[in-house]
Design a protein around this motif. Sequence first.
Motif, PDB file in Angstrom:
ATOM      1  N   UNK A  30       0.656  -1.127   0.025  1.00 20.33           N
ATOM      2  CA  UNK A  30      -0.184  -0.320  -0.328  1.00 20.33           C
ATOM      3  C   UNK A  30       0.871   1.212   0.571  1.00 20.33           C
ATOM      4  N   UNK A  31       1.686   1.672  -0.994  1.00 25.61           N
ATOM      5  CA  UNK A  31       2.948   2.943  -1.542  1.00 25.61           C
ATOM      6  C   UNK A  31       2.191   3.658  -1.677  1.00 25.61           C
ATOM      7  N   UNK A  32       2.687   4.623  -1.174  1.00 25.72           N
ATOM      8  CA  UNK A  32       2.085   6.301  -1.765  1.00 25.72           C
ATOM      9  C   UNK A  32       3.771   7.012  -2.028  1.00 25.72           C
ATOM     10  N   UNK A  49      -1.941   4.750  -1.716  1.00 32.66           N
ATOM     11  CA  UNK A  49      -2.365   3.575  -0.890  1.00 32.66           C
ATOM     12  C   UNK A  49      -2.378   2.577  -1.487  1.00 32.66           C
ATOM     13  N   UNK A  50      -1.317   2.055  -2.136  1.00 33.82           N
ATOM     14  CA  UNK A  50      -1.612   0.810  -2.854  1.00 33.82           C
ATOM     15  C   UNK A  50      -1.847   0.860  -4.459  1.00 33.82           C
ATOM     16  N   UNK A  51      -2.152   2.189  -4.679  1.00 32.38           N
ATOM     17  CA  UNK A  51      -3.194   2.453  -5.800  1.00 32.38           C
ATOM     18  C   UNK A  51      -1.660   3.699  -7.217  1.00 32.38           C
ATOM     19  N   UNK A  52      -1.957   3.855  -8.546  1.00 32.48           N
ATOM     20  CA  UNK A  52      -1.466   4.051  -9.239  1.00 32.48           C
ATOM     21  C   UNK A  52      -2.659   5.341  -9.934  1.00 32.48           C
ATOM     22  N   UNK A 135      -7.321  12.931  -6.778  1.00 33.42           N
ATOM     23  CA  UNK A 135      -8.600  11.705  -5.734  1.00 33.42           C
ATOM     24  C   UNK A 135      -8.340  10.512  -5.467  1.00 33.42           C
ATOM     25  N   UNK A 136      -8.602  10.200  -4.287  1.00 33.82           N
ATOM     26  CA  UNK A 136      -7.870   8.522  -3.773  1.00 33.82           C
ATOM     27  C   UNK A 136      -9.272   7.742  -4.038  1.00 33.82           C
ATOM     28  N   UNK A 137      -9.651   7.835  -4.481  1.00 35.18           N
ATOM     29  CA  UNK A 137     -11.390   6.639  -5.330  1.00 35.18           C
ATOM     30  C   UNK A 137     -10.968   6.683  -6.776  1.00 35.18           C
TER      31      UNK A 137
END
Length: 291
Positions: A30-32, A49-52, A135-137
């Motif tokens: 869950x890297x940033x 948080x684990x996403x690109x 946007x984290x979503x």
Amino acid sequence: MTSPSGLPVPVGSSAALQLLQALARVPAERLSGTLTVTGHPGGVFHLRDGSVMAVESSGAPSVATILLATGRITEGEWAAGSGVLAPESLARASVGPATLHAMQAMVTLDGAFAVAAGRIDDVELIEGEPAAGWDPAHGVEPGVLLGEAERRLRALALSRVPICPFGDRPLLAGPVAACANRARREVLEKVNGRRSCRDIAFLLGRGLYVTTMEVVGLLAEGMVSLPEPPGEDPPRDDAAPEVLAAVLPRRSRGASGINRPEVVQATFRPPFQARIRHPGKGHIEPNERPE
């Protein structure tokens, strides 16, 4: 083909393998932060948080570039926002949250394709706080991102006349007015023998992959041609290893370039190993730099 981490992109260089390994860590830990790929054109993966969240590359147009090129925002509005898409400018351009999200997703996929279609020299992962404005979503899982990059690379490799989006500069081979397809005609109008697919994508405010596949279609129709580098022998059918490439289920006909039989026998150079055509020098291998 998958990497040891399960990510679905075949690789052919140590730097490309480093990229896969780094992206495999992103969801697992869950890297940033940022993942910077040095090369041609290279790019930056913004992580949260684990996403690109986004992939920025000089090889593919950004959301701002697309809006500017298509006239939806002006240079003055862009300058007034100090390099940021101001909400009022987006509102005047009729770009709502849903449209902006769709554009950001498209640009993220296109940026990953640009990085994968080019030369990868080095990879640096810097963990930390993600850049503001994402946007984290709306993040994309690395496996999904790379799977789409592989699909696009395979479609390009399986085309009748594979083309490098950055090195090849097509020439006009037929009258522009003879092209009945409006999207391809607009691309054809920008062909002058000095512009690559990347250059044309920036001028039109379109995605790199879409523009490249339009040029592939024009090549198949004989409307454009590719000049052979001086002194280069004609390409041989056995110049690359033959593999069986499984293609995704059929979609409607269009510019995607993936309408093929379910399984095809094709000459295919795996992603990250495609040779780059360089004017005056011929083909350049992935780890060889142009002089």
